[in-house]
Design an enzyme around this catalytic site. Sequence first.
Site, PDB file in Angstrom:
ATOM      1  N   VAL A  29       0.876  -1.200  -0.013  1.00  0.00           N
ATOM      2  CA  VAL A  29      -0.226  -0.095  -0.014  1.00  0.00           C
ATOM      3  C   VAL A  29       0.891   1.159   0.154  1.00  0.00           C
ATOM      4  CG1 VAL A  29      -1.740   1.114   1.171  1.00  0.00           C
ATOM      5  CG2 VAL A  29      -1.826  -1.268   1.416  1.00  0.00           C
ATOM      6  N   CYS A  30       0.525   2.174  -0.961  1.00  0.00           N
ATOM      7  CA  CYS A  30       1.280   3.526  -0.823  1.00  0.00           C
ATOM      8  C   CYS A  30       2.845   3.296  -1.065  1.00  0.00           C
ATOM      9  CB  CYS A  30       1.119   4.237   0.568  1.00  0.00           C
ATOM     10  SG  CYS A  30       1.434   5.845   0.420  1.00  0.00           S
ATOM     11  N   THR A  31       3.672   3.848  -0.282  1.00  0.00           N
ATOM     12  CA  THR A  31       5.097   3.747  -0.479  1.00  0.00           C
ATOM     13  C   THR A  31       5.787   2.436  -0.109  1.00  0.00           C
ATOM     14  OG1 THR A  31       5.490   4.936   1.479  1.00  0.00           O
ATOM     15  CG2 THR A  31       5.680   6.249  -0.645  1.00  0.00           C
ATOM     16  N   THR A  74       2.091   3.303  -6.750  1.00  0.00           N
ATOM     17  CA  THR A  74       2.620   3.694  -5.303  1.00  0.00           C
ATOM     18  C   THR A  74       1.811   5.228  -5.327  1.00  0.00           C
ATOM     19  OG1 THR A  74       4.296   4.168  -3.782  1.00  0.00           O
ATOM     20  CG2 THR A  74       4.739   4.635  -5.969  1.00  0.00           C
TER      21      THR A  74
END
Length: 235
Positions: A99-101, A119
């Site tokens: 998730v995300c970074t 990302t």
Amino acid sequence: MKVVVLLYQGVTALDAVGPYEVLSRLPDTEVRFVAKEAGPVTTEGESLLLGAPYSIDETPAADVLIVPGGMRTPSQMVDDETLAWIRAVHETTTWTASVCTGALILGAAGLLKGVPATTHWYKMGVLKVMGAKPQPEARMVRSGKIVTAAGVSAGIDMALWLAGEIGGQERAEAIQLTIEYDPQPPFSAGHFSKASEPVRKLGKQFMDDIMPADQKRLVPKIAWRRFIDLVRTRR
């Protein structure tokens, strides 16, 4: 089924808790929060604690691995012990997700070389440097058993998709209904392409300001590691 969510100091809370809220509702499922060392983890913003009852050494395998992001992902990208654990767990997962970074951590572990991925918009360039094929327009990208989600809230979407793959669409929809996930935001600036130029500038400034200085200092080390990796790959 065992779902393992990696925690670390500075993790973004919703990156971890969003998927937990969805996947924990699947039958016969254990969601285990783990960290390098068992104990409390301070989330991004340093005002909320999450508990990791287990260490990574106590968790050698998982059916689903979730790697969340946060403002301290650079520390994880140069943590050889954590990266080795991710690679080892990934060998036998059914799904490996970020998730995300968190995608940058998967990239640092060598799992995204030549792989389409997404990302947070703020780090899309770094994702490319890590060898992935960035998909900036996508909220979620699946490539084989690797699934990457865009920034923060996209982890809920990804988890619902995983719930559908694991338990079937009807059960996933029932989970969606249970958590009443029916987004109706008051503004239409949730994707970089939709935001106005002033909002983009403000958003970037916000991200620049909250990045800890010690994490910024790790950028040259990450770049050097990536350079060495490229040199070795060409031989």
